[in-house]
Structure formats: structure tokens, C-alpha cells
Design a protein around this motif. Structure first.
Motif, short mmCIF file in Angstrom:
data_model
loop_
_atom_site.label_atom_id
_atom_site.label_comp_id
_atom_site.label_asym_id
_atom_site.label_seq_id
_atom_site.Cartn_x
_atom_site.Cartn_y
_atom_site.Cartn_z
N ASN A 40 -2.06 -2.26 8.38
CA ASN A 40 -1.14 -3.41 8.42
C ASN A 40 -0.59 -3.57 9.84
O ASN A 40 0.62 -3.48 10.07
CB ASN A 40 0.01 -3.19 7.43
CG ASN A 40 -0.45 -3.23 5.99
OD1 ASN A 40 -0.60 -4.28 5.39
ND2 ASN A 40 -0.69 -2.04 5.42
N VAL A 98 -1.58 3.56 6.06
CA VAL A 98 -0.85 2.37 5.64
C VAL A 98 -0.40 1.56 6.84
O VAL A 98 -0.54 0.33 6.88
CB VAL A 98 0.36 2.75 4.76
CG1 VAL A 98 1.20 1.51 4.45
CG2 VAL A 98 -0.12 3.38 3.45
N THR A 99 0.12 2.23 7.86
CA THR A 99 0.54 1.55 9.09
C THR A 99 -0.66 0.96 9.83
O THR A 99 -0.63 -0.18 10.29
CB THR A 99 1.29 2.52 10.00
OG1 THR A 99 2.43 3.02 9.31
CG2 THR A 99 1.73 1.83 11.29
N ASP A 113 -2.90 9.98 6.55
CA ASP A 113 -1.44 9.95 6.45
C ASP A 113 -0.85 8.71 7.12
O ASP A 113 0.19 8.20 6.70
CB ASP A 113 -0.83 11.21 7.08
CG ASP A 113 -1.05 12.45 6.24
OD1 ASP A 113 -1.33 12.30 5.03
OD2 ASP A 113 -0.95 13.57 6.77
N MET A 172 0.84 -1.19 0.00
CA MET A 172 0.00 0.00 0.00
C MET A 172 0.87 1.24 0.00
O MET A 172 1.90 1.30 0.67
CB MET A 172 -0.88 0.06 1.25
CG MET A 172 -2.05 -0.89 1.26
SD MET A 172 -3.04 -0.56 2.74
CE MET A 172 -4.15 -1.94 2.65
N THR A 173 0.42 2.24 -0.75
CA THR A 173 1.08 3.55 -0.72
C THR A 173 0.02 4.63 -0.70
O THR A 173 -1.10 4.43 -1.17
CB THR A 173 1.98 3.76 -1.96
OG1 THR A 173 1.17 3.65 -3.14
CG2 THR A 173 3.11 2.74 -2.01
N LEU A 174 0.38 5.77 -0.16
CA LEU A 174 -0.48 6.95 -0.19
C LEU A 174 -0.06 7.79 -1.39
O LEU A 174 1.11 8.16 -1.52
CB LEU A 174 -0.33 7.74 1.10
CG LEU A 174 -1.28 8.92 1.31
CD1 LEU A 174 -2.72 8.45 1.37
CD2 LEU A 174 -0.91 9.68 2.58
N THR A 175 -1.01 8.06 -2.29
CA THR A 175 -0.64 8.73 -3.53
C THR A 175 -1.74 9.68 -3.96
O THR A 175 -2.86 9.65 -3.43
CB THR A 175 -0.37 7.69 -4.64
OG1 THR A 175 0.16 8.34 -5.78
CG2 THR A 175 -1.65 6.95 -5.02
N PRO A 220 -3.89 0.22 -10.20
CA PRO A 220 -3.89 0.26 -8.73
C PRO A 220 -5.29 0.53 -8.17
O PRO A 220 -6.01 1.38 -8.68
CB PRO A 220 -2.94 1.41 -8.40
CG PRO A 220 -3.03 2.30 -9.59
CD PRO A 220 -3.23 1.41 -10.78
#
Length: 290
Positions: free
Chosen positions: A275, A271-272, A268, A1-4, A46
Motif C-alpha cells: 500500500n 502490508v506497508t 512482516d 490487509m492484515t498479517l495473520t 478472508p
């Protein structure tokens, strides 16, 4: 996962655009085919995950009725479309319900999947009646706590199950009795009218044997492998329903239904939060707007 960064989605016919304030998350959706493909089975990565939302309508698509710009709403997004872990989402208006001003966005975002799953499993598929006995697996989880509260309100006797550490939480949410799946014998509870299964496997098979003639096994973990000897076995996928969402939110407002929120994080930090290294203790909610 990424923040985009992604472009703001357009509103199709019968859609609205919702500015999301909070989004709920179900960990298993990373395993759902609909997270990664469209209805025709084509790759859509994505992908933006998340299906539960609470926010404010900002745009109405052509032909959209029943909602207005600036209205507070909450609901359940389509499985095959981009999800709600974003600042904006395009969603069919019929998948949303009005959100009263006295209910916080975080609370509302925790309700759609857990609340609707419990409601539909108990009443649409399980046909629960007052005086019946229900075995509610995972009674301390996000779905299980909703099952327990709604079943008890409907006049059922609720036996919750889970781990040793889940006992007090399950009882606090309204279970009349609790069975420790690691240390107690499942067969000792006797016969029941309804089993609400969130586990599957061996537990499902052993639970099916406890169901009274005419009773029902309701599963949300895929095709049922075990069937009651003289009863029904049903597996289902939860669906958006505006009327049912209204029933659920009214119960939250008047105190008959409590949410089971575990972690709350910002976008923000999503993602953490999505998971985690430890076992989740309730619904994970991402606050998209402060």
C-alpha cells in the motif's frame, strides 16, 4: 490487509505444497473478482493475495508427477485459490516450472505474470515477426520492460511510451524510441504492426488507428473498446505455462532478459509495501523467507 496466522494448506490431487521464499504482487489484483470469490461466485474471504511465487516443494499431492520434494520451483498460482503471500501455498503442479539453482528466489518471483503476459501477448496473440514495429505502452513498467526486451530480441523495432520520467528507463531496457504520452503527439509515430496496450481508454482508441492493415491490437486491460480498421483486436488473461516459464528463465540466466524489480520487503512489512504512498517503479516482491 492484515498479517495473520492460517493453517498450512492441504495438497489436493495433482497439487504440490510449496514453501514460499519470495512472492510477486500485482496491485490490480485487489480489483479482480477472482480475488474475493471462488469459481462458483461464492465469497471466499478472508483471501490470501498474490499469484507469483518462487520456493521449494515440500509435499506432493496424490497423483502428482513431474516434480519432486525439495525441488526449487517458480510459477503462477490459480486466480481463484488462496495466493502466495504466505509461507506455504497449495498449487497445481502444472502451474510450476523448475527453478535453476543459479537464479535467486527474488528474481524468479518477479517473473511469472510480467514475463508470461509479455510472451503470450507478443507471440501467441500478436504473432510478432522480425522486422515489424511494435508500440509498447507503459514501457518502463513491470510488463512493459518485458515486452520491450522480448520484442527487441525477436527482431522488432520497439517504440515505448510512458511519462517524461520513464524515458531513460524505457531506453535502457531496449526501446529503440520513446514517446512521452503527456507531451508528444501519439499520431506522429506513424503506422505500426502491433500495439501492446496496458492503458486502455483514449490511448487505446488512438493507438488502434495507427495499426497497419493486418496488424494487431493486444490488450491486457479488459474487453477491447477500439478495433483496428483492417486488423485484429485481442484481449487476454495470462495463463500459467511451464514451457514458456522455462524459456523466460533461460533468458534471465544468460543475460538476454533483465528483471524490473522495484520494492523488496519482508512478509512482516508486506502490508506497508503493498500500500505505497508513491508511484511504483517496477515489480513489488515480498521475501517470505530470508
Amino acid at each position: 490487509m492484515t498479517l495473520t496466522e492460517r493453517p498450512e494448506p492441504p495438497a489436493a490431487i495433482n497439487d504440490v505444497i510449496v514453501q514460499i521464499h519470495a512472492s510477486g504482487f500485482v496491485p490490480t489484483e485487489m480489483e479482480w473478482p477472482s480475488t474475493w470469490t471462488d469459481r462458483a461466485g461464492r465469497d471466499k474471504t478472508p483471501s490470501i493475495p498474490g499469484h507469483e511465487l518462487a520456493g521449494v516443494v515440500t509435499t506432493l499431492g496424490y497423483g502428482t508427477t513431474g516434480l519432486s520434494i525439495g525441488q526449487r520451483v517458480f510459477g503462477l498460482a490459480d486466480w481463484h485459490r488462496d495466493g502466495t503471500l504466505a509461507e506455504y501455498v497449495a498449487i497445481e503442479a502444472r502451474n510450476l516450472a523448475p527453478l535453476p539453482g543459479d537464479v535467486d528466489f527474488t528474481v524468479a518471483a518477479s517473473l511469472p505474470i510480467s514475463g508470461l503476459t509479455a510472451w503470450q501477448g507478443l507471440f501467441q496473440h500478436g504473432h510478432l515477426q522480425p522486422g515489424q514495429t511494435i508500440l509498447a505502452h507503459g514501457a518502463a513498467g513491470a510488463v512493459g520492460t518485458m515486452v520491450t526486451q522480448l520484442a527487441r530480441e525477436a527482431g522488432a523495432y520497439v517504440i515505448g511510451t510512458g511519462r517524461t520520467t520513464d524515458r531513460q528507463k524505457a531506453l535502457d531496457f531496449g526501446a529503440h524510441d520513446f514517446l512521452d504520452l503527456h507531451n508528444d503527439a501519439l499520431e506522429d509515430i506513424g503506422s505500426v504492426d502491433l500495439v501492446f496496450d496496458v492503458i486502455g481508454g483514449d490511448i487505446q482508441q488512438r493507438s488502434a488507428a495507427l495499426i497497419k492493415p493486418g496488424g494487431t491490437l493486444v490488450s491486457i486491460v479488459g474487453p477491447v473498446e477500439a478495433r483496428p480498421t483492417n486488423g485484429l483486436a485481442i484481449d487476454f488473461v495470462v495463463e500459467a505455462d511451464r514451457t514458456q516459464l522455462g524459456e523466460i528463465i533461460q533468458r534471465v540466466r544468460d543475460g538476454r532478459l533483465r528483471t524490473n524489480i522495484g520494492d523488496i520487503a519482508t512478509l512482516d512489512d508486506a502490508v506497508t509495501a503493498l500500500n505505497p504512498t508513491e508511484r511504483r517503479k517496477g515489480k513489488t516482491v515480498i521475501r517470505v523467507r530470508p
